[in-house]
Design a protein around this motif. Structure first.
Motif, PDB file in Angstrom:
ATOM      1  N   PHE A  58       0.820  -1.213   0.000  1.00 59.22           N
ATOM      2  CA  PHE A  58       0.000   0.000   0.000  1.00 59.22           C
ATOM      3  C   PHE A  58       0.856   1.266   0.000  1.00 59.22           C
ATOM      4  O   PHE A  58       0.541   2.234  -0.684  1.00 59.22           O
ATOM      5  N   GLU A  59       1.985   1.272   0.737  1.00 61.83           N
ATOM      6  CA  GLU A  59       2.842   2.452   0.745  1.00 61.83           C
ATOM      7  C   GLU A  59       3.412   2.701  -0.649  1.00 61.83           C
ATOM      8  O   GLU A  59       3.482   3.841  -1.106  1.00 61.83           O
ATOM      9  N   GLU A  60       3.791   1.635  -1.312  1.00 62.97           N
ATOM     10  CA  GLU A  60       4.340   1.761  -2.661  1.00 62.97           C
ATOM     11  C   GLU A  60       3.315   2.348  -3.628  1.00 62.97           C
ATOM     12  O   GLU A  60       3.639   3.195  -4.463  1.00 62.97           O
ATOM     13  N   GLU A  61       2.049   1.901  -3.508  1.00 59.19           N
ATOM     14  CA  GLU A  61       0.991   2.415  -4.380  1.00 59.19           C
ATOM     15  C   GLU A  61       0.746   3.900  -4.133  1.00 59.19           C
ATOM     16  O   GLU A  61       0.636   4.692  -5.075  1.00 59.19           O
ATOM     17  N   LEU A  62       0.661   4.292  -2.858  1.00 60.27           N
ATOM     18  CA  LEU A  62       0.436   5.696  -2.534  1.00 60.27           C
ATOM     19  C   LEU A  62       1.582   6.570  -3.016  1.00 60.27           C
ATOM     20  O   LEU A  62       1.365   7.637  -3.613  1.00 60.27           O
ATOM     21  N   GLU A  63       2.805   6.127  -2.762  1.00 61.64           N
ATOM     22  CA  GLU A  63       3.971   6.912  -3.180  1.00 61.64           C
ATOM     23  C   GLU A  63       4.050   7.013  -4.699  1.00 61.64           C
ATOM     24  O   GLU A  63       4.407   8.065  -5.246  1.00 61.64           O
ATOM     25  N   GLY A  64       3.656   5.946  -5.376  1.00 58.00           N
ATOM     26  CA  GLY A  64       3.691   5.966  -6.831  1.00 58.00           C
ATOM     27  C   GLY A  64       2.691   6.956  -7.417  1.00 58.00           C
ATOM     28  O   GLY A  64       3.002   7.684  -8.365  1.00 58.00           O
ATOM     29  N   VAL A  65       1.492   6.988  -6.848  1.00 63.40           N
ATOM     30  CA  VAL A  65       0.475   7.921  -7.335  1.00 63.40           C
ATOM     31  C   VAL A  65       0.894   9.362  -7.055  1.00 63.40           C
ATOM     32  O   VAL A  65       0.788  10.237  -7.928  1.00 63.40           O
ATOM     33  N   LEU A  66       1.394   9.630  -5.858  1.00 67.69           N
ATOM     34  CA  LEU A  66       1.847  10.978  -5.536  1.00 67.69           C
ATOM     35  C   LEU A  66       2.999  11.405  -6.446  1.00 67.69           C
ATOM     36  O   LEU A  66       3.040  12.554  -6.925  1.00 67.69           O
TER      37      LEU A  66
END
Length: 410
Positions: free
Chosen positions: A130-138
């Motif tokens: 989940f952290e990877e997904e959030l950081e990727g979108v940001l």
């Protein structure tokens, strides 16, 4: 020591309570006075927020809410204030809403609480990535600018959509919603009704990000400003207004000020029975600012703030209203999406109508008036005048009436 009786406290009669609430909700203002952009911003600040909804049976809720208060309002004004000037932002109260940007610093408490609440849900749903997904979108938005959900990912066979809500969306789409609810992203614009996301610091002008308030300051602000807009309210109604504080926090706020800044009063119910205890500011007489509203008849959105709290609506107006969008057609009492009718200081009925764009018609399918309310010639004239205003606002070419459109009168 015995508790004070109902007679020991001030009782506000029902009509005064209705008129006071109508004034606080912007429905006692002259509805034909020219509304410029500054006036529209002042109106939204007076209301506190305007709920956003996608259903466009006649017109979308936010536009209908504003038009009900001023017939000179036009759609492009809201778009300018939000997307060009940045004096409005979109986030959550009890639902998605358009909110004055000067209130933004107080939403930081909500963002922090949402992040704490949603983070575990995201972890449970999406696992360790989940952290990877959030950081990727940001990172994508920081590098590439504004984005819509459809540009980042779509539901497919590997990510089937179920009835579980936005947690069943494509991971990148869910990340957008998460980041928006937690304040990292903002709605920079709408394309049709699709959200266009950008980084919050790039969307809201810098001066709207300060000052920083601590938790007690925001709780005090939220309760005080809610009571200003409700006039007289219970602690539960105060908490529900912005949905920024918990019922327990609002109750504690009221109790700490009871007998000082706040006065406990009783409000008469529309249909009789024991008056209901509520609070108002002790240094301001709520009855002194309860003018008679315009006598005209007005169509309200089902999401109008006057009727958002259905229980409060019943107590003040004696009007039972439920939206039947999700009720199977055979079980509906009235219709898919019927609109309450406000006349002066009374809710007198509901109307079923639809903007049939392919036919260029505002089609009236049914009218139900409350008991003891009749469709007199004068009332029908007021109704037809309001339908003509709605026709012009929506851009329909004509108003049509189904056979037997008057379903029931009192």
């Amino acid at each position: 020591m015995t508790a004070p009786s109902v007679r020991a406290r001030r009782i506000i009669d029902n009509r005064t309570a209705r008129r006071m609430f109508l004034q606080r909700q912007g429905l006692a203002f002259p509805p034909h006075r020219k509304l410029d952009d500054a006036g529209l911003l002042a109106l939204i600040e007076h209301l506190g927020f305007v709920q956003v909804d996608s259903i466009q049976t006649v017109e979308r809720a936010h536009h209908m809410i504003l038009f009900a208060r001023n017939q000179t309002y036009r759609h492009k004004q809201l778009k300018r204030l939000h997307e060009r000037d940045g004096v409005l932002f979109e986030n959550w109260t009890h639902d998605a809403s358009i909110i004055p940007s000067r209130f933004f610093p107080h939403w930081k408490l909500r963002f922090a609480r949402e992040e704490a609440r949603l983070r575990q849900r995201w972890r449970d749903w999406h696992g360790g990535k989940f952290e990877e997904e959030l950081e990727g979108v940001l990172r994508h938005i920081a590098d590439n600018g504004r984005v819509m959900a459809r540009e980042l990912g779509n539901d497919d066979a590997a990510n089937p959509k179920t009835n579980g809500g936005w947690w069943d969306w494509h991971p990148s789409k869910t990340a957008l919603e998460y980041l928006w609810r937690c304040g990292h992203l903002a709605i920079a614009a709408r394309d049709g009704f699709q959200k266009v996301y950008d980084l919050t610091p790039r969307t809201l002008p810098p001066h709207h990000h300060d000052p920083v308030f601590d938790e007690p300051e925001t709780i005090d602000w939220a309760c005080r400003e809610a009571l200003e807009r409700l006039g007289v309210a219970t602690s539960g109604e105060i908490a529900a207004f912005w949905n920024l504080v918990t019922p327990e926090e609002a109750k504690a706020w009221c109790q700490a000020r009871k007998g000082g800044a706040l006065e406990e009063v009783f409000i008469e119910n529309a249909e009789g029975g024991r008056p209901r205890a509520a609070f108002c500011f002790a240094d301001a007489d709520p009855c002194a600012n309860a003018p008679e509203p315009p006598k005209r008849l007005r169509v309200l959105s089902p999401f109008d703030p006057l009727i958002r709290d259905r229980n409060r609506t019943e107590r003040l107006f004696g009007f039972h209203y439920r939206i039947e969008v999700f009720v199977p057609a055979p079980k509906r009492q009235y219709g898919y999406y019927v609109f309450p009718l406000l006349e002066g200081d009374r809710l007198i009925g509901r109307i079923d109508m639809k903007h049939e764009r392919s036919k260029g018609a505002l089609a009236v399918k049914g009218l139900w008036l409350e008991p003891k309310v009749t469709l007199s010639p004068a009332r029908q004239e007021r109704l037809e005048a309001e339908l003509e205003r709605q026709r012009r606002f929506t851009g329909a070419e004509k108003v049509t009436f189904a056979k037997g459109w008057v379903k029931r009168t009192g």
